[in-house]
Write an enzyme that holds these catalytic residues in place. Sequence first.
Site, PDB file in Angstrom:
ATOM      1  N   CYS A  85       0.903  -2.165 -19.023  1.00 14.51           N
ATOM      2  CA  CYS A  85      -0.008  -0.878 -19.248  1.00 14.51           C
ATOM      3  C   CYS A  85      -0.995  -1.289 -20.363  1.00 14.51           C
ATOM      4  CB  CYS A  85       0.940   0.181 -19.755  1.00 14.51           C
ATOM      5  SG  CYS A  85       1.880  -0.260 -21.570  1.00 14.51           S
ATOM      6  N   MET A 111      -2.309  -6.033 -10.034  1.00 11.93           N
ATOM      7  CA  MET A 111      -1.465  -6.733  -9.035  1.00 11.93           C
ATOM      8  C   MET A 111      -0.003  -6.058  -9.222  1.00 11.93           C
ATOM      9  SD  MET A 111      -2.022 -10.850  -9.760  1.00 11.93           S
ATOM     10  CE  MET A 111      -0.924 -11.376  -8.280  1.00 11.93           C
ATOM     11  N   PHE A 112       0.541  -6.017  -7.812  1.00 14.13           N
ATOM     12  CA  PHE A 112       1.863  -5.401  -7.717  1.00 14.13           C
ATOM     13  C   PHE A 112       1.807  -3.994  -7.697  1.00 14.13           C
ATOM     14  CE2 PHE A 112       2.593  -9.461 -10.317  1.00 14.13           C
ATOM     15  CZ  PHE A 112       2.950  -9.954  -9.116  1.00 14.13           C
ATOM     16  N   CYS A 118       7.590  -1.881 -20.595  1.00 17.81           N
ATOM     17  CA  CYS A 118       7.828  -0.383 -21.209  1.00 17.81           C
ATOM     18  C   CYS A 118       8.013   0.677 -19.985  1.00 17.81           C
ATOM     19  CB  CYS A 118       6.854   0.201 -22.136  1.00 17.81           C
ATOM     20  SG  CYS A 118       5.545   0.509 -21.391  1.00 17.81           S
ATOM     21  N   LYS A 155      -1.804  -2.284  -3.450  1.00 14.94           N
ATOM     22  CA  LYS A 155      -3.179  -2.109  -2.783  1.00 14.94           C
ATOM     23  C   LYS A 155      -3.380  -2.565  -1.656  1.00 14.94           C
ATOM     24  CE  LYS A 155      -4.978  -5.026  -5.504  1.00 14.94           C
ATOM     25  NZ  LYS A 155      -3.493  -5.245  -6.352  1.00 14.94           N
ATOM     26  N   GLU A 192      -8.225  -8.393  -0.752  1.00 18.24           N
ATOM     27  CA  GLU A 192      -8.655  -9.443  -1.716  1.00 18.24           C
ATOM     28  C   GLU A 192     -10.203  -9.313  -2.070  1.00 18.24           C
ATOM     29  OE1 GLU A 192      -6.188 -10.137  -3.692  1.00 18.24           O
ATOM     30  OE2 GLU A 192      -4.271 -10.002  -2.796  1.00 18.24           O
ATOM     31  N   ALA A 193     -10.723  -8.345  -2.099  1.00 16.75           N
ATOM     32  CA  ALA A 193     -12.156  -8.463  -2.058  1.00 16.75           C
ATOM     33  C   ALA A 193     -12.795  -8.929  -3.436  1.00 16.75           C
ATOM     34  CB  ALA A 193     -12.709  -6.705  -2.027  1.00 16.75           C
ATOM     35  N   GLN A 194     -12.012  -8.825  -4.334  1.00 15.39           N
ATOM     36  CA  GLN A 194     -12.590  -9.430  -5.641  1.00 15.39           C
ATOM     37  C   GLN A 194     -12.593 -10.975  -5.436  1.00 15.39           C
ATOM     38  OE1 GLN A 194      -9.457  -8.639  -5.155  1.00 15.39           O
ATOM     39  NE2 GLN A 194      -8.089 -10.343  -5.595  1.00 15.39           N
TER      40      GLN A 194
END
Length: 197
Positions: free
Chosen positions: A182, A23-24, A153, A27, A94-96
């Site tokens: 991360c 997210m963010f 971070c 995409k 939003e294919a997921q």
Amino acid sequence: MFLENTINPKKKKGWIEVICGSMFSGKTEELIRRLKRAKIAKQKVEIFKPEIDTRYDEIAVVSHDYNQIHSTPVPASANIPLLINDEDVVGIDEAQFFDMGLVAVCNQLANNGIRVIVAGLDMDYTGKPFGPIPALLATAEYVTKVHAICVNCGNLANHSHRITDNNKLVMLGETDSYQPLCRDCFTLENNFKNKKE
């Protein structure tokens, strides 16, 4: 005796492009950019999104920075081929959230000479492969993995960390529900959460 070339040179060539990441990470922004370029080139474009995605708009595909493009919401992947009318390019956001039938639909469209551009999360909030995206990654000709910036971070983020207590797999949300992390920060957050439980 020479074999005749059976490939029709006039037939449109189709393929699949997948834009994935956390997210963010941009995409949807990248999907919209590619689709708008196709429209500028006077190609016939159709965009689909899952009906359940109503975060910013009931109809349009909208990025987090409010860039948007008109789309057709559908309840299932099987509806997509029924709504195609000689398009050159088909975008799917939003294919997921679609069913696994999306993989066959995308391959069918590409085999019929359509450029298919799919955007979606490659991992769910637990860090596991999400919906039909892994299978689409395996069959796509082109894959673009985009990254957000880790809010802890500042490194490249590839995880969508859920910051609410909701354990449902599908939960629409924004910065109030998710944050990009991360690998290291995601692992630390999950280890801390597991110790609390």
